[in-house]
Design a protein around this motif. Structure first.
Motif, PDB file in Angstrom:
ATOM      1  N   GLY A  22      17.182   7.642 -28.254  1.00  0.00           N
ATOM      2  CA  GLY A  22      16.616   6.387 -27.868  1.00  0.00           C
ATOM      3  C   GLY A  22      17.439   5.668 -26.930  1.00  0.00           C
ATOM      4  O   GLY A  22      17.174   5.012 -26.012  1.00  0.00           O
ATOM      5  N   PRO A  23      18.800   5.327 -27.498  1.00  0.00           N
ATOM      6  CA  PRO A  23      19.743   4.562 -26.590  1.00  0.00           C
ATOM      7  C   PRO A  23      19.913   5.039 -25.196  1.00  0.00           C
ATOM      8  O   PRO A  23      19.837   4.347 -24.230  1.00  0.00           O
ATOM      9  CB  PRO A  23      21.010   4.882 -27.362  1.00  0.00           C
ATOM     10  N   LYS A  24      20.176   6.264 -24.823  1.00  0.00           N
ATOM     11  CA  LYS A  24      20.250   6.956 -23.597  1.00  0.00           C
ATOM     12  C   LYS A  24      18.766   6.804 -22.926  1.00  0.00           C
ATOM     13  O   LYS A  24      18.948   6.324 -21.578  1.00  0.00           O
ATOM     14  CB  LYS A  24      20.419   8.490 -23.824  1.00  0.00           C
ATOM     15  N   ALA A  25      17.899   6.575 -23.401  1.00  0.00           N
ATOM     16  CA  ALA A  25      16.632   6.588 -22.886  1.00  0.00           C
ATOM     17  C   ALA A  25      16.476   5.187 -22.226  1.00  0.00           C
ATOM     18  O   ALA A  25      15.684   4.897 -21.046  1.00  0.00           O
ATOM     19  CB  ALA A  25      15.222   7.033 -23.579  1.00  0.00           C
ATOM     20  N   VAL A  26      16.746   4.077 -23.133  1.00  0.00           N
ATOM     21  CA  VAL A  26      16.675   2.702 -22.738  1.00  0.00           C
ATOM     22  C   VAL A  26      17.580   2.524 -21.654  1.00  0.00           C
ATOM     23  O   VAL A  26      17.510   1.855 -20.872  1.00  0.00           O
ATOM     24  CB  VAL A  26      16.822   1.937 -24.033  1.00  0.00           C
ATOM     25  N   GLU A  27      18.855   3.185 -21.682  1.00  0.00           N
ATOM     26  CA  GLU A  27      19.751   3.005 -20.685  1.00  0.00           C
ATOM     27  C   GLU A  27      19.206   3.460 -19.493  1.00  0.00           C
ATOM     28  O   GLU A  27      19.350   2.882 -18.235  1.00  0.00           O
ATOM     29  CB  GLU A  27      21.193   3.651 -20.827  1.00  0.00           C
ATOM     30  N   GLU A  28      18.714   4.676 -19.396  1.00  0.00           N
ATOM     31  CA  GLU A  28      17.955   5.228 -18.169  1.00  0.00           C
ATOM     32  C   GLU A  28      16.782   4.392 -17.804  1.00  0.00           C
ATOM     33  O   GLU A  28      16.447   4.156 -16.487  1.00  0.00           O
ATOM     34  CB  GLU A  28      17.452   6.729 -18.363  1.00  0.00           C
ATOM     35  N   ASP A 229       1.634  -2.847 -31.256  1.00  0.00           N
ATOM     36  CA  ASP A 229       0.518  -1.990 -31.116  1.00  0.00           C
ATOM     37  C   ASP A 229       0.650  -0.633 -30.430  1.00  0.00           C
ATOM     38  O   ASP A 229       1.476  -0.319 -29.547  1.00  0.00           O
ATOM     39  CB  ASP A 229      -0.552  -2.787 -30.583  1.00  0.00           C
ATOM     40  N   PRO A 230       0.227   0.522 -30.922  1.00  0.00           N
ATOM     41  CA  PRO A 230       0.417   1.897 -30.423  1.00  0.00           C
ATOM     42  C   PRO A 230      -0.169   2.049 -28.776  1.00  0.00           C
ATOM     43  O   PRO A 230       0.516   2.811 -28.081  1.00  0.00           O
ATOM     44  CB  PRO A 230      -0.268   2.931 -31.438  1.00  0.00           C
ATOM     45  N   SER A 231      -0.984   0.997 -28.634  1.00  0.00           N
ATOM     46  CA  SER A 231      -1.475   1.090 -27.373  1.00  0.00           C
ATOM     47  C   SER A 231      -0.326   0.664 -26.270  1.00  0.00           C
ATOM     48  O   SER A 231      -0.420   1.022 -25.011  1.00  0.00           O
ATOM     49  CB  SER A 231      -2.693   0.241 -26.997  1.00  0.00           C
ATOM     50  N   ILE A 232       0.772   0.016 -26.520  1.00  0.00           N
ATOM     51  CA  ILE A 232       1.887  -0.440 -25.837  1.00  0.00           C
ATOM     52  C   ILE A 232       2.888   0.600 -25.774  1.00  0.00           C
ATOM     53  O   ILE A 232       3.673   0.998 -24.959  1.00  0.00           O
ATOM     54  CB  ILE A 232       2.487  -1.709 -26.427  1.00  0.00           C
ATOM     55  N   VAL A 233       3.068   1.200 -26.868  1.00  0.00           N
ATOM     56  CA  VAL A 233       4.208   1.964 -27.030  1.00  0.00           C
ATOM     57  C   VAL A 233       4.101   3.447 -27.830  1.00  0.00           C
ATOM     58  O   VAL A 233       3.117   3.565 -28.874  1.00  0.00           O
ATOM     59  CB  VAL A 233       5.449   1.377 -27.946  1.00  0.00           C
ATOM     60  N   GLN A 234       4.145   4.536 -27.111  1.00  0.00           N
ATOM     61  CA  GLN A 234       3.768   5.950 -27.702  1.00  0.00           C
ATOM     62  C   GLN A 234       4.922   6.638 -28.179  1.00  0.00           C
ATOM     63  O   GLN A 234       4.804   7.554 -29.031  1.00  0.00           O
ATOM     64  CB  GLN A 234       2.909   6.740 -26.533  1.00  0.00           C
ATOM     65  N   GLY A 235       6.106   6.176 -27.770  1.00  0.00           N
ATOM     66  CA  GLY A 235       7.284   7.193 -28.054  1.00  0.00           C
ATOM     67  C   GLY A 235       7.914   6.396 -29.486  1.00  0.00           C
ATOM     68  O   GLY A 235       8.994   5.955 -29.388  1.00  0.00           O
ATOM     69  N   ILE A 236       6.922   6.473 -30.343  1.00  0.00           N
ATOM     70  CA  ILE A 236       7.408   5.906 -31.947  1.00  0.00           C
ATOM     71  C   ILE A 236       7.111   7.081 -32.988  1.00  0.00           C
ATOM     72  O   ILE A 236       5.873   7.748 -32.802  1.00  0.00           O
ATOM     73  CB  ILE A 236       6.865   4.845 -32.186  1.00  0.00           C
ATOM     74  N   GLY A 237       7.740   7.271 -33.944  1.00  0.00           N
ATOM     75  CA  GLY A 237       7.399   8.402 -34.863  1.00  0.00           C
ATOM     76  C   GLY A 237       6.252   7.947 -35.861  1.00  0.00           C
ATOM     77  O   GLY A 237       5.840   8.807 -36.495  1.00  0.00           O
ATOM     78  N   VAL A 270      13.101   4.069 -30.947  1.00  0.00           N
ATOM     79  CA  VAL A 270      12.687   4.672 -29.580  1.00  0.00           C
ATOM     80  C   VAL A 270      12.852   6.284 -29.695  1.00  0.00           C
ATOM     81  O   VAL A 270      13.866   6.537 -29.884  1.00  0.00           O
ATOM     82  CB  VAL A 270      13.347   4.030 -28.651  1.00  0.00           C
ATOM     83  N   ASN A 271      11.745   6.759 -29.454  1.00  0.00           N
ATOM     84  CA  ASN A 271      11.814   8.302 -29.445  1.00  0.00           C
ATOM     85  C   ASN A 271      11.046   8.799 -28.314  1.00  0.00           C
ATOM     86  O   ASN A 271       9.646   9.168 -28.137  1.00  0.00           O
ATOM     87  CB  ASN A 271      11.107   9.039 -30.641  1.00  0.00           C
ATOM     88  N   PRO A 272      11.803   9.376 -27.190  1.00  0.00           N
ATOM     89  CA  PRO A 272      11.438   9.748 -25.853  1.00  0.00           C
ATOM     90  C   PRO A 272      10.840  11.193 -25.893  1.00  0.00           C
ATOM     91  O   PRO A 272      10.005  11.539 -25.070  1.00  0.00           O
ATOM     92  CB  PRO A 272      12.369   9.499 -25.058  1.00  0.00           C
ATOM     93  N   GLY A 277       6.801  10.789 -20.144  1.00  0.00           N
ATOM     94  CA  GLY A 277       7.556   9.517 -19.217  1.00  0.00           C
ATOM     95  C   GLY A 277       8.605   8.977 -20.375  1.00  0.00           C
ATOM     96  O   GLY A 277       8.830   9.512 -21.413  1.00  0.00           O
ATOM     97  N   ASN A 278       8.879   7.878 -19.983  1.00  0.00           N
ATOM     98  CA  ASN A 278       9.837   6.817 -20.622  1.00  0.00           C
ATOM     99  C   ASN A 278       9.189   5.669 -21.082  1.00  0.00           C
ATOM    100  O   ASN A 278      10.088   4.653 -21.073  1.00  0.00           O
ATOM    101  CB  ASN A 278      11.039   6.773 -19.883  1.00  0.00           C
ATOM    102  N   GLY A 279       7.803   5.583 -21.322  1.00  0.00           N
ATOM    103  CA  GLY A 279       7.348   4.191 -21.352  1.00  0.00           C
ATOM    104  C   GLY A 279       7.928   3.453 -22.532  1.00  0.00           C
ATOM    105  O   GLY A 279       8.110   2.029 -22.094  1.00  0.00           O
ATOM    106  N   THR A 280       8.295   4.028 -23.852  1.00  0.00           N
ATOM    107  CA  THR A 280       8.734   3.153 -24.844  1.00  0.00           C
ATOM    108  C   THR A 280      10.103   2.344 -24.380  1.00  0.00           C
ATOM    109  O   THR A 280      10.239   1.265 -24.929  1.00  0.00           O
ATOM    110  CB  THR A 280       8.752   3.884 -26.085  1.00  0.00           C
ATOM    111  N   ALA A 281      10.919   3.328 -23.707  1.00  0.00           N
ATOM    112  CA  ALA A 281      12.153   2.761 -23.519  1.00  0.00           C
ATOM    113  C   ALA A 281      12.139   1.683 -22.304  1.00  0.00           C
ATOM    114  O   ALA A 281      12.865   0.840 -22.566  1.00  0.00           O
ATOM    115  CB  ALA A 281      13.173   3.815 -22.837  1.00  0.00           C
ATOM    116  N   ILE A 282      11.121   1.844 -21.539  1.00  0.00           N
ATOM    117  CA  ILE A 282      11.091   0.766 -20.505  1.00  0.00           C
ATOM    118  C   ILE A 282      10.391  -0.568 -20.981  1.00  0.00           C
ATOM    119  O   ILE A 282      10.952  -1.713 -20.948  1.00  0.00           O
ATOM    120  CB  ILE A 282       9.916   1.315 -19.352  1.00  0.00           C
ATOM    121  N   VAL A 283       9.637  -0.469 -22.245  1.00  0.00           N
ATOM    122  CA  VAL A 283       9.076  -1.767 -22.893  1.00  0.00           C
ATOM    123  C   VAL A 283      10.513  -2.269 -23.726  1.00  0.00           C
ATOM    124  O   VAL A 283      10.697  -3.496 -23.441  1.00  0.00           O
ATOM    125  CB  VAL A 283       7.888  -1.419 -23.833  1.00  0.00           C
ATOM    126  N   THR A 284      11.049  -1.371 -24.113  1.00  0.00           N
ATOM    127  CA  THR A 284      12.183  -2.156 -25.005  1.00  0.00           C
ATOM    128  C   THR A 284      13.493  -2.622 -24.079  1.00  0.00           C
ATOM    129  O   THR A 284      13.833  -3.608 -24.456  1.00  0.00           O
ATOM    130  CB  THR A 284      13.157  -0.819 -25.698  1.00  0.00           C
TER     131      THR A 284
END
Length: 302
Positions: A22-28, A229-237, A270-272, A277-284
């Motif tokens: 997660g942290p690396k994904a948010v950094e990227e 809402d899950p429509s916004i973020v899909q990279g969650i467990g 955050v779980n890429p 893609g990297n959508g949840t990290a982008i939102v974060t």
């Protein structure tokens, strides 16, 4: 602003590998570029220590990967405490939500009466006896109020770190029976999705912050991405339908940032590996950008 960025790349508190990334994904997703927009007052303060997987085992199915969680949360509490002692605002990116055991323990050492705004679909109030999974990311608030495994409760010192009345839930909508019992018995304040729809997030947050002023000297925000809402973020467990909108999440951030007693924030789960893609990290990263903008504006106004 004087921000201390702390990363927590681990997954041992839950059952799906990937939150360690997660942290690396948010950094990227542009986190350091975001930091650069707010000047030189943001530093990479540290990274919580994580045991290698070969050293982590499920010695108790009611407390999965306990040794791994203990190792990281113990190290993290030192990082958080040191950051606050140096007059910095800890900004954490994880990592699963069991990391909050360390965050809370570190903050508690810096302030005698700590409160928390817990932005989450889940109560995270299970004990080993009530947990349906044995995953410790469902236990950090139980640990914080002194319930459950003593070794977890003792991270950062013996005893409870929070009183039940120092917790405010935002967006709660998936609660296990044992958690519901604790919420009712201890009188924990909950703003669920019906409250948000009926009253609006502005009114909810005004009331929540005013309430925390009465019971805590300082408070922090623990932001689980599955509160959205899950429509916004899909990279969650652990997605739960009917969640909080991005606009309402920004209201939460603004009301926290506007308050002088706001001392830390963490963004977790955050779980890429669970999305293309990297959508949840982008939102974060966008939410962190919002928070820093609000904090800077607040300080300029002041």
């Amino acid at each position: 602003m004087n921000i201390a960025y702390i990363s927590v790349p681990y997954w041992y508190g839950q059952g799906k590998r990937g939150t360690d990334l997660g942290p690396k994904a948010v950094e990227e997703a542009g986190l350091f570029e975001t930091f650069e927009r707010y000047g030189e007052s943001i530093e990479r303060f540290g990274e919580a220590a994580v045991l290698p997987e070969r050293a982590v085992w499920e010695e108790d199915t009611s407390l999965k990967r306990l040794e791994g969680v203990l190792h990281t949360t113990n190290d993290l509490h030192h990082l958080v405490r040191d950051a606050v002692d140096q007059g910095k605002f800890p900004l954490l990116v994880g990592g699963d939500h069991s990391m909050a055991i360390g965050t809370i323990a570190g903050l508690k050492q810096a302030t005698p009466r700590l409160g928390v705004i817990w932005f989450d679909a889940h109560a995270d109030l299970n004990t080993p006896d009530s947990s349906p999974s044995g995953n410790i990311h469902g236990m950090p608030l139980a640990v914080a109020i002194g319930e459950g495994e003593e070794r977890l409760v003792s991270v950062g010192g013996a005893g409870a770190k929070l009183l039940p009345e120092q917790i405010v839930y935002i967006g709660l909508r998936d609660v296990d029976p044992g958690e519901q019992q604790l919420i009712e018995e201890r009188g924990i304040r909950v703003y669920g999705m019906n409250d948000i729809r009926e009253r609006g997030m502005e009114a909810i947050m005004e009331e929540a912050v005013r309430y925390l002023e009465e019971v805590a000297d300082h408070f922090y925000l623990s932001f689980d991405l599955d509160g959205l809402d899950p429509s916004i973020v899909q990279g969650i467990g652990t997605p739960v339908a009917d969640g909080i909108s991005l606009e309402d999440a920004q209201v939460v951030l603004k009301h926290c940032a506007d308050h002088a007693r706001f001392i830390a924030a963490e963004f977790v789960e955050v779980n890429p590996l669970l999305e293309e893609g990297n959508g949840t990290a982008i939102v974060t990263n966008g939410l962190i950008d919002n928070l820093l903008e609000y904090m800077q504006s607040h300080r300029l106004v002041k």
